[in-house]
Design a protein around this motif. Structure first.
Motif, mmCIF file in Angstrom:
data_model
loop_
_atom_site.group_PDB
_atom_site.id
_atom_site.type_symbol
_atom_site.label_atom_id
_atom_site.label_comp_id
_atom_site.label_asym_id
_atom_site.label_seq_id
_atom_site.Cartn_x
_atom_site.Cartn_y
_atom_site.Cartn_z
ATOM 1 N N GLY A 15 7.365 9.380 2.649
ATOM 2 C CA GLY A 15 8.729 9.867 2.775
ATOM 3 C C GLY A 15 8.402 11.388 3.443
ATOM 4 O O GLY A 15 8.940 11.883 4.951
ATOM 5 N N ALA A 16 7.714 11.810 2.451
ATOM 6 C CA ALA A 16 7.054 12.915 2.876
ATOM 7 C C ALA A 16 6.881 13.675 4.292
ATOM 8 O O ALA A 16 6.223 14.912 4.832
ATOM 9 C CB ALA A 16 7.158 14.437 1.994
ATOM 10 N N ALA A 17 5.361 12.473 3.992
ATOM 11 C CA ALA A 17 4.606 12.637 5.400
ATOM 12 C C ALA A 17 5.043 12.318 6.427
ATOM 13 O O ALA A 17 4.813 13.075 7.548
ATOM 14 C CB ALA A 17 3.493 12.218 4.919
ATOM 15 N N LEU A 18 6.050 11.671 6.433
ATOM 16 C CA LEU A 18 6.681 11.493 8.173
ATOM 17 C C LEU A 18 7.670 12.500 8.212
ATOM 18 O O LEU A 18 7.880 12.581 9.135
ATOM 19 C CB LEU A 18 7.336 10.033 7.549
ATOM 20 C CG LEU A 18 8.417 9.516 8.444
ATOM 21 C CD1 LEU A 18 7.493 8.893 9.982
ATOM 22 C CD2 LEU A 18 9.418 8.028 8.455
ATOM 23 N N CYS A 19 8.035 12.805 7.033
ATOM 24 C CA CYS A 19 9.476 14.590 7.774
ATOM 25 C C CYS A 19 8.281 14.958 8.321
ATOM 26 O O CYS A 19 8.752 16.083 9.328
ATOM 27 C CB CYS A 19 9.637 14.840 6.413
ATOM 28 S SG CYS A 19 11.138 14.208 5.797
ATOM 29 N N THR A 20 6.987 15.963 8.058
ATOM 30 C CA THR A 20 5.961 16.526 8.579
ATOM 31 C C THR A 20 5.389 16.519 9.739
ATOM 32 O O THR A 20 4.403 16.761 10.303
ATOM 33 C CB THR A 20 5.460 17.378 7.760
ATOM 34 O OG1 THR A 20 4.569 16.107 7.225
ATOM 35 C CG2 THR A 20 6.731 17.807 6.797
ATOM 36 N N SER A 21 5.518 14.453 10.168
ATOM 37 C CA SER A 21 4.145 14.150 10.884
ATOM 38 C C SER A 21 4.452 14.424 12.272
ATOM 39 O O SER A 21 3.536 13.751 13.285
ATOM 40 C CB SER A 21 4.476 12.310 11.303
ATOM 41 O OG SER A 21 6.296 12.108 11.395
ATOM 42 N N GLY A 22 5.492 14.677 12.569
ATOM 43 C CA GLY A 22 6.100 15.296 14.332
ATOM 44 C C GLY A 22 6.961 14.464 14.838
ATOM 45 O O GLY A 22 7.056 14.053 16.299
ATOM 46 N N VAL A 23 7.981 13.500 14.290
ATOM 47 C CA VAL A 23 8.828 12.845 14.669
ATOM 48 C C VAL A 23 9.603 13.526 15.971
ATOM 49 O O VAL A 23 9.557 14.836 15.760
ATOM 50 C CB VAL A 23 9.221 11.215 13.974
ATOM 51 C CG1 VAL A 23 8.343 10.788 13.801
ATOM 52 C CG2 VAL A 23 10.232 11.968 12.714
ATOM 53 N N PRO B 258 0.667 -0.577 0.176
ATOM 54 C CA PRO B 258 0.269 0.336 0.264
ATOM 55 C C PRO B 258 0.796 1.131 -0.183
ATOM 56 O O PRO B 258 1.415 1.268 0.883
ATOM 57 C CB PRO B 258 -0.996 -0.137 1.095
ATOM 58 C CG PRO B 258 -0.131 -0.648 2.169
ATOM 59 C CD PRO B 258 0.349 -1.787 1.560
ATOM 60 N N VAL B 259 0.145 2.489 -0.537
ATOM 61 C CA VAL B 259 1.145 3.520 -0.844
ATOM 62 C C VAL B 259 0.087 4.638 0.351
ATOM 63 O O VAL B 259 -0.893 4.835 0.321
ATOM 64 C CB VAL B 259 0.557 4.201 -2.222
ATOM 65 C CG1 VAL B 259 1.580 5.758 -2.037
ATOM 66 C CG2 VAL B 259 1.357 3.105 -3.205
ATOM 67 N N ASP B 260 1.385 4.477 1.993
ATOM 68 C CA ASP B 260 0.303 4.813 2.653
ATOM 69 C C ASP B 260 1.067 6.534 2.620
ATOM 70 O O ASP B 260 1.808 6.919 2.298
ATOM 71 C CB ASP B 260 0.985 4.462 4.120
ATOM 72 C CG ASP B 260 0.907 2.990 4.621
ATOM 73 O OD1 ASP B 260 -0.015 2.879 4.528
ATOM 74 O OD2 ASP B 260 2.369 2.301 4.625
ATOM 75 N N GLY B 261 -0.515 7.092 3.216
ATOM 76 C CA GLY B 261 0.140 9.169 2.445
ATOM 77 C C GLY B 261 -0.275 9.489 4.397
ATOM 78 O O GLY B 261 -0.039 8.497 4.971
ATOM 79 N N PRO B 262 -0.398 10.519 4.381
ATOM 80 C CA PRO B 262 -0.249 11.753 5.034
ATOM 81 C C PRO B 262 -1.286 11.072 6.340
ATOM 82 O O PRO B 262 -0.672 10.793 7.852
ATOM 83 C CB PRO B 262 -0.540 13.060 5.215
ATOM 84 C CG PRO B 262 -0.449 12.981 3.716
ATOM 85 C CD PRO B 262 -0.764 11.823 2.964
ATOM 86 N N GLU B 263 -2.243 10.301 6.502
ATOM 87 C CA GLU B 263 -2.997 9.780 7.130
ATOM 88 C C GLU B 263 -2.504 8.694 7.908
ATOM 89 O O GLU B 263 -2.810 8.403 9.016
ATOM 90 C CB GLU B 263 -4.344 9.714 6.483
ATOM 91 C CG GLU B 263 -5.704 11.295 5.844
ATOM 92 C CD GLU B 263 -6.642 10.309 6.000
ATOM 93 O OE1 GLU B 263 -6.884 9.724 6.399
ATOM 94 O OE2 GLU B 263 -7.748 11.559 5.895
ATOM 95 N N GLU B 264 -2.373 7.831 6.841
ATOM 96 C CA GLU B 264 -1.668 6.532 7.258
ATOM 97 C C GLU B 264 -0.931 6.710 8.371
ATOM 98 O O GLU B 264 0.048 6.044 9.371
ATOM 99 C CB GLU B 264 -1.466 5.478 6.686
ATOM 100 C CG GLU B 264 -2.367 4.632 5.674
ATOM 101 C CD GLU B 264 -3.577 6.101 4.849
ATOM 102 O OE1 GLU B 264 -4.965 5.734 4.967
ATOM 103 O OE2 GLU B 264 -2.774 7.013 4.678
ATOM 104 N N VAL B 265 0.251 7.345 8.076
ATOM 105 C CA VAL B 265 1.323 8.027 8.557
ATOM 106 C C VAL B 265 0.879 8.197 10.042
ATOM 107 O O VAL B 265 2.121 8.047 11.307
ATOM 108 C CB VAL B 265 2.408 9.328 7.552
ATOM 109 C CG1 VAL B 265 3.942 9.055 8.646
ATOM 110 C CG2 VAL B 265 2.673 8.045 6.137
ATOM 111 N N ALA C 244 11.966 20.333 5.057
ATOM 112 C CA ALA C 244 10.222 19.701 5.217
ATOM 113 C C ALA C 244 10.504 19.427 6.751
ATOM 114 O O ALA C 244 9.759 20.145 7.767
ATOM 115 C CB ALA C 244 10.166 18.046 4.939
ATOM 116 N N CYS C 245 11.560 18.550 7.649
ATOM 117 C CA CYS C 245 11.400 18.446 9.167
ATOM 118 C C CYS C 245 11.850 19.943 9.399
ATOM 119 O O CYS C 245 11.788 19.793 10.478
ATOM 120 C CB CYS C 245 13.295 17.822 9.169
ATOM 121 S SG CYS C 245 12.864 15.582 8.889
#
Length: 504
Positions: A210-218, A32-39, A236-237
């Motif tokens: 990957g872009a969503a993970l950068c801005t996910s707040g990790v 699956p292609v995980d998008g911002p919601e899944e990330v 992005a980070c």
């Protein structure tokens, strides 16, 4: 054929992508292609997992990471087959990647408690009434964006050390090798059925993931890839002030100096340049040979290359295909540019590119301004240049924006170490190539265009922790300047103290 693990709970309408065998084009699995919601959901689960995982003692985390390593070892042949299929490298090379990964995981788990534990530090004479302690605490959730060239070993340098330091991890593997990431996360869950599910998760997908993970707040993001992509990741980070660890490739040089074992130097250059089809960030791309040694070196290099084979048949090939199709064009361009500018292809040439495979290419006297010398090639090619002395070799080796690693062959003397210390790199192997990567206690990383931050070793553990300083006042002192009730007498005593303490 190995197939992917598809989450049945996910909606059937989700976009998917295929993982392909780079040698045959055969579809291995679909993910699956995980998008911002899944990330975002994965990071939220990781918050819960991080609280539970950080609450364990270092010994309890060591036991669970050991169980994971043991399961990987038991099922090593299955994982090696998957690495072989997704990346294209020979199974023996996949096994070496697995072996080194387990060695690092074992080291990190065993030493995290010692390296990160609370310890007393000196308070100094002026603050003698204070007890000072330093401790390294988990960051929380670490995001890892992994590469396709070493789909297990490279990301495990972040994943294993981050977990050992008490963090939860959300891993986004390369879209070319997603199955390896899914397999590792599944193995962790199976090895630790009592663990909270958010401790180690994988999200799959393309650039949007990957872009969503950068801005996910990790709490930190560890990235491995090109400097060009790395800049985008950093930008992005920066939006959320997320700290980053960057491993962005290299243009590593090998120096052959007086006293070198020429046969060993050629063998090292051969492995460093051609292993994994040259798709190694710390691989050898440039060789500088001191005058008088070049003929013997090239003869040995040619003899070694004559024994190499490429192709689809596993028992016959020394290395596999180019994993990422677009890299074929990069390699071709570098070869053609070097030859057009005056280099001599003593082995191979532009016709060595028969995608997805590329036969070995040796370019002699490629100009220093050619792409084959200036840019990361990431293919089974190497440039060889004769230099007048070691000083010229060091100057040319350092004349790059990269600064990841290097190798020096100079015989069984201290000369090799002396040369190594003059090189602007994060790592150097003397009378060997890439040896530093296999030693868990050594930090791994570079400078300049090669990035910053370190994985592996004690530095790698601290990279995924935050330093916390704590002081404890033990007793009051007769002179305390940090109060509005201080007196002229107190300041006078401090003035005399400074005069005595720092006089020469």
């Amino acid at each position: 054929m190995t197939t992917s693990v598809e989450a049945t709970a996910r909606p059937a309408a989700r976009e998917t992508f295929a993982s392909l065998n780079p040698a045959t084009g055969e579809e291995i699995g679909r993910y699956p292609v995980d998008g911002p919601e899944e990330v975002a959901a994965a990071v939220a689960r990781a918050r819960t997992g991080a609280a539970w995982w950080a609450g364990l003692t270092p010994g309890e985390r060591k036991r669970r990471l050991g169980a994971w390593a043991a399961l990987i070892a038991r099922e090593r042949h299955e994982l090696c087959a998957l690495i072989h299929e997704e990346n294209g490298k020979p199974k023996d090379d996949a096994f070496l990647e697995l072996l080194l990964s387990l060695e690092h995981l074992k080291w990190a788990a065993a030493h995290a408690g010692r390296v990160l534990k609370r310890r007393r530090v000196a308070s100094g004479l002026a603050m003698a009434n204070q007890t000072a302690t330093l401790e390294y605490r988990p960051l929380g959730v670490v995001g890892v964006v992994g590469p396709w060239n070493y789909p297990m070993f490279t990301p495990m340098g972040s994943i294993g050390y981050a977990l050992a330091a008490g963090n939860a991890v959300v891993f986004k593997p390369s879209e070319f090798t997603p199955g390896v990431g899914v397999w590792l996360a599944d193995a962790f869950a199976r090895a630790n059925p009592d663990a909270t599910s958010g401790v180690f998760q994988v999200v799959t997908g393309l650039g949007v993931t990957g872009a969503a993970l950068c801005t996910s707040g990790v709490d930190k993001l560890a990235f491995t890839g090109s400097a060009r992509t790395g800049r985008k990741v950093m930008a992005a980070c920066a939006e959320t002030l997320t700290p980053v660890l960057m491993e962005c490739g290299g243009k590593d040089a090998l120096i052959v100096a007086e006293g070198a074992d020429i046969k060993a130097a050629a063998e090292g250059a051969l492995w460093g340049a051609m292993a994994n089809a040259g798709q190694t960030c710390v691989g050898i791309e440039r060789v500088y040979v001191v005058r008088g040694l070049e003929s013997a070196f090239l003869d040995e290099l040619k003899a070694g290359i004559a024994e190499l084979k490429t192709g689809v048949d596993e028992p016959e090939r020394s290395y596999g295909p180019m994993t990422m199709p677009a890299q074929v064009d990069v390699v071709r361009r570098h070869i053609e540019d070097a030859i057009a500018k005056g280099a001599t292809a003593v082995i191979g040439g532009a016709d060595a590119v028969r995608e997805p495979f590329i036969a070995p290419v040796v370019l002699v006297d490629a100009p220093e301004d050619s792409a084959a010398v200036r840019e990361e090639t990431f293919g089974p090619t190497v440039t060889v240049r004769t230099v007048e002395d070691v000083d010229e070799a060091v100057k040319l080796a350092n004349a790059t924006g990269y600064g990841l690693a290097a190798s020096v062959y100079a015989g069984p003397t201290r000369r090799g170490t002396e040369i190594a210390r003059r090189l602007r790199t994060g790592m150097v192997s003397v009378n060997a190539v890439i040896a530093f990567a296999g030693i868990p206690s050594l930090p791994f990383g570079g400078v300049g265009e090669s990035g910053f931050g370190r994985i592996h070793g004690e530095d790698g553990l601290r990279e995924f922790a935050r330093a916390q300083s704590v002081t404890h006042k033990r007793f009051a002192t007769p002179m305390d300047p940090a109060t509005f009730r201080r007196t002229a007498k107190t300041m006078g005593m401090l003035d005399r103290y400074v005069g005595l303490r720092f006089r020469k």
